[in-house]
Design a protein around this motif. Structure first.
Motif, mmCIF file in Angstrom:
data_model
loop_
_atom_site.group_PDB
_atom_site.id
_atom_site.type_symbol
_atom_site.label_atom_id
_atom_site.label_comp_id
_atom_site.label_asym_id
_atom_site.label_seq_id
_atom_site.Cartn_x
_atom_site.Cartn_y
_atom_site.Cartn_z
ATOM 1 N N ALA A 2 0.805 -1.221 0.000
ATOM 2 C CA ALA A 2 0.000 0.000 0.000
ATOM 3 C C ALA A 2 0.841 1.274 0.000
ATOM 4 N N GLY A 3 1.795 1.359 -0.930
ATOM 5 C CA GLY A 3 2.491 2.627 -1.139
ATOM 6 C C GLY A 3 3.876 2.744 -0.576
ATOM 7 N N GLY A 4 4.371 1.707 0.104
ATOM 8 C CA GLY A 4 5.717 1.768 0.640
ATOM 9 C C GLY A 4 5.781 2.409 2.021
ATOM 10 N N ILE A 5 6.998 2.528 2.532
ATOM 11 C CA ILE A 5 7.227 3.046 3.876
ATOM 12 C C ILE A 5 6.860 4.523 3.970
ATOM 13 N N ALA A 6 7.253 5.322 2.992
ATOM 14 C CA ALA A 6 7.000 6.764 3.054
ATOM 15 C C ALA A 6 5.509 7.058 3.098
ATOM 16 N N GLN A 7 4.721 6.414 2.244
ATOM 17 C CA GLN A 7 3.289 6.673 2.225
ATOM 18 C C GLN A 7 2.590 6.104 3.457
ATOM 19 N N SER A 8 3.096 4.993 3.989
ATOM 20 C CA SER A 8 2.525 4.461 5.227
ATOM 21 C C SER A 8 2.689 5.467 6.363
ATOM 22 N N LEU A 9 3.840 6.113 6.433
ATOM 23 C CA LEU A 9 4.055 7.109 7.483
ATOM 24 C C LEU A 9 3.219 8.365 7.244
ATOM 25 N N GLN A 10 2.980 8.706 5.982
ATOM 26 C CA GLN A 10 2.033 9.787 5.697
ATOM 27 C C GLN A 10 0.659 9.451 6.272
ATOM 28 N N MET A 11 0.265 8.201 6.100
ATOM 29 C CA MET A 11 -1.045 7.784 6.610
ATOM 30 C C MET A 11 -1.064 7.808 8.128
ATOM 31 N N ALA A 12 0.032 7.430 8.754
ATOM 32 C CA ALA A 12 0.105 7.488 10.213
ATOM 33 C C ALA A 12 -0.078 8.912 10.712
ATOM 34 N N ARG A 13 0.551 9.864 10.030
ATOM 35 C CA ARG A 13 0.415 11.267 10.441
ATOM 36 C C ARG A 13 -1.015 11.757 10.278
ATOM 37 N N LEU A 14 -1.671 11.331 9.187
ATOM 38 C CA LEU A 14 -3.061 11.729 8.976
ATOM 39 C C LEU A 14 -3.966 11.124 10.050
ATOM 40 N N CYS A 15 -3.724 9.869 10.403
ATOM 41 C CA CYS A 15 -4.503 9.244 11.472
ATOM 42 C C CYS A 15 -4.326 10.004 12.777
ATOM 43 N N ARG A 16 -3.110 10.419 13.063
ATOM 44 C CA ARG A 16 -2.856 11.195 14.277
ATOM 45 C C ARG A 16 -3.656 12.498 14.259
ATOM 46 N N GLU A 17 -3.643 13.175 13.134
ATOM 47 C CA GLU A 17 -4.369 14.447 13.021
ATOM 48 C C GLU A 17 -5.868 14.269 13.208
ATOM 49 N N GLN A 18 -6.390 13.126 12.756
ATOM 50 C CA GLN A 18 -7.832 12.899 12.782
ATOM 51 C C GLN A 18 -8.300 12.098 14.000
ATOM 52 N N GLY A 19 -7.376 11.771 14.894
ATOM 53 C CA GLY A 19 -7.742 11.054 16.110
ATOM 54 C C GLY A 19 -8.098 9.601 15.892
ATOM 55 N N LEU A 20 -7.512 8.978 14.868
ATOM 56 C CA LEU A 20 -7.760 7.578 14.569
ATOM 57 C C LEU A 20 -6.525 6.751 14.910
ATOM 58 N N LYS A 21 -6.681 5.443 14.912
ATOM 59 C CA LYS A 21 -5.583 4.538 15.239
ATOM 60 C C LYS A 21 -4.876 4.075 13.962
ATOM 61 N N PHE A 22 -3.609 3.678 14.122
ATOM 62 C CA PHE A 22 -2.783 3.227 13.007
ATOM 63 C C PHE A 22 -1.905 2.080 13.480
ATOM 64 N N THR A 23 -1.908 0.989 12.732
ATOM 65 C CA THR A 23 -0.974 -0.111 12.984
ATOM 66 C C THR A 23 -0.892 -0.966 11.721
ATOM 67 N N PRO A 24 0.296 -1.162 11.154
ATOM 68 C CA PRO A 24 0.391 -1.828 9.853
ATOM 69 C C PRO A 24 0.068 -3.326 9.909
#
Length: 398
Positions: free
Chosen positions: A278-300
């Motif tokens: 799903a987009g590699g390491i860089a895009q996964s971390l982008q998604m983690a930051r977005l989850c943080r901003e939106q108050g959601l959870k993230f775990t690969p």
């Protein structure tokens, strides 16, 4: 400038200690871990490795693309290298699993474990045990007791029956049995259909609603991928209905942009992109930051092979979510064990009483077992900036 100078491709098949029947591929029995492995080498001798599941020889023609797109490129320019992975996708080849090899080079060059190079500081990751097979209720109870004795406090089970009453019985039995001692979650494996060896149920929104209602009633920790992954509107409606967190997102090959749109639609409470798909390491971390901003959870997600496990562990360790979420630890003995999965490395990625200690060596943190690579693998493509060697005969007996 550090330049990508050489590339090698291997097909590797290491034996499992016992047969393994993955719940998401009905009718399939695995007896080996089959992988396509890439090795990039820079002009100053730094190696970057990665590996991806391979049913057989389907990636035998990948070499010419890799040589033409990547050799001669700046090894540190992840943005350009990712764009070239996108060029491959435009031709029908989704190969985000290549991107971790470039991060391996960057972190080795910096002399740091990748997660620390990415700014992470979580040296120990809390884990949940991720079971991979269907089991009858008593066998599932026995499995849960075994995982609990090993230090796990959460276990994810699988359901995949045509009869929804059977699936509901399974989650109800194990959750009630382990109540107060272990949290239970469930992966429905509905986001994609792998029916080449056997048919599989396809859940409707109504069935999924009944299932999450039952899951909430028995206190499940989360319900994973209860609807087909492209049904974004239906997923959002289910999540709005559900009293238990809904998780997913592992194999969305369009990466961050698709997952970000899904987030804005309200598709999941927990996002689980796998960097290998799903987009590699860089895009996964982008998604983690977005989850943080939106108050959601993230775990690969990380159920593929040892390369996938450790690449996603670095993502999780760099994401800042290790204090509030759990990382997946695939374990389904006797067939799927870390020792069996990780034979290509000199050391398997073992847990420590339900925790994973991040490797402290530079890069992704493994050494390739050269003896096992030679014994169980075949190099079928080599190229440098000067010459190319494609060796289909290496696969003739493989």
């Amino acid at each position: 400038m550090q330049v990508l100078d050489r590339v090698e491709l291997y097909l590797v098949k290491t034996p499992l200690p016992a047969p393994h029947a993955p719940s998401w591929i009905p009718g399939t029995i695995r007896t080996q871990v089959s992988m396509c492995i890439v090795r990039f080498i820079t002009d100053d001798g730094v190696e970057g490795w990665s590996g991806f599941p391979a049913a057989g020889r389907e990636r035998a023609g990948l070499g010419d693309l890799l040589a033409g797109l990547f050799l001669g490129q700046d090894a540190s320019d992840i943005e350009t290298l990712s764009e070239r992975i996108q060029i491959m996708a435009a031709g029908g080849n989704f190969n985000w699993w290549l991107e971790p090899a470039f991060w391996d080079i960057k972190a080795k060059t910096a002399g740091l474990p990748l997660y620390k190079y990415l700014g992470g500081s979580d040296d120990r990751l809390p884990l949940y045990a991720s079971a991979g097979e269907l089991k009858e209720p008593q066998a599932r109870r026995d499995e849960a007791e075994e995982r609990l004795s090993e230090g796990f406090r959460t276990m994810k089970i699988r359901v995949h029956d045509f009869d929804e009453a059977v699936d509901i019985e399974h989650i109800s039995d194990i959750a009630t049995y382990m109540q107060g001692r272990m949290k239970i979650s469930v992966d429905c494996n509905q986001a994609f259909r792998l029916t080449q060896n056997g048919d599989a149920p396809l859940w409707s929104l109504d069935r999924a609603k009944r299932f999450v209602d039952a899951a909430a009633d028995v206190g499940l920790a989360w319900v994973e991928e209860p609807l087909f992954g492209e049904w974004h509107e239906e997923i959002a409606r289910l999540t709005a209905h559900s009293r238990v967190p809904v998780a997913g997102g592992e194999l969305h090959v369009m990466g961050y942009r698709e997952l970000a749109r899904m987030l804005k639609m309200g598709c999941y409470n927990i996002y689980q992109p796998d960097a290998m798909w799903a987009g590699g390491i860089a895009q996964s971390l982008q998604m983690a930051r977005l989850c943080r901003e939106q108050g959601l959870k993230f775990t690969p997600h990380c159920w593929s092979n040892g390369f996938g496990f450790i690449a996603n562990a670095h993502v999780f360790a760099a994401s800042g979510f290790a204090g509030e979420a759990l990382f997946e630890y695939p374990v389904a003995p006797p067939g799927w064990t870390p020792e069996g999965r990780d034979m290509i490395f000199t050391q398997p990625f073992l847990h420590d009483n339900g925790w994973f200690n991040m490797p402290q060596t530079p890069g992704l943190g493994f050494e390739i077992d050269q003896a096992n690579l030679k014994k169980y693998g075949r190099c079928f493509f080599k190229a440098s900036r000067k010459e190319t060697h494609w060796m289909p005969e290496a696969l003739s007996d493989f």
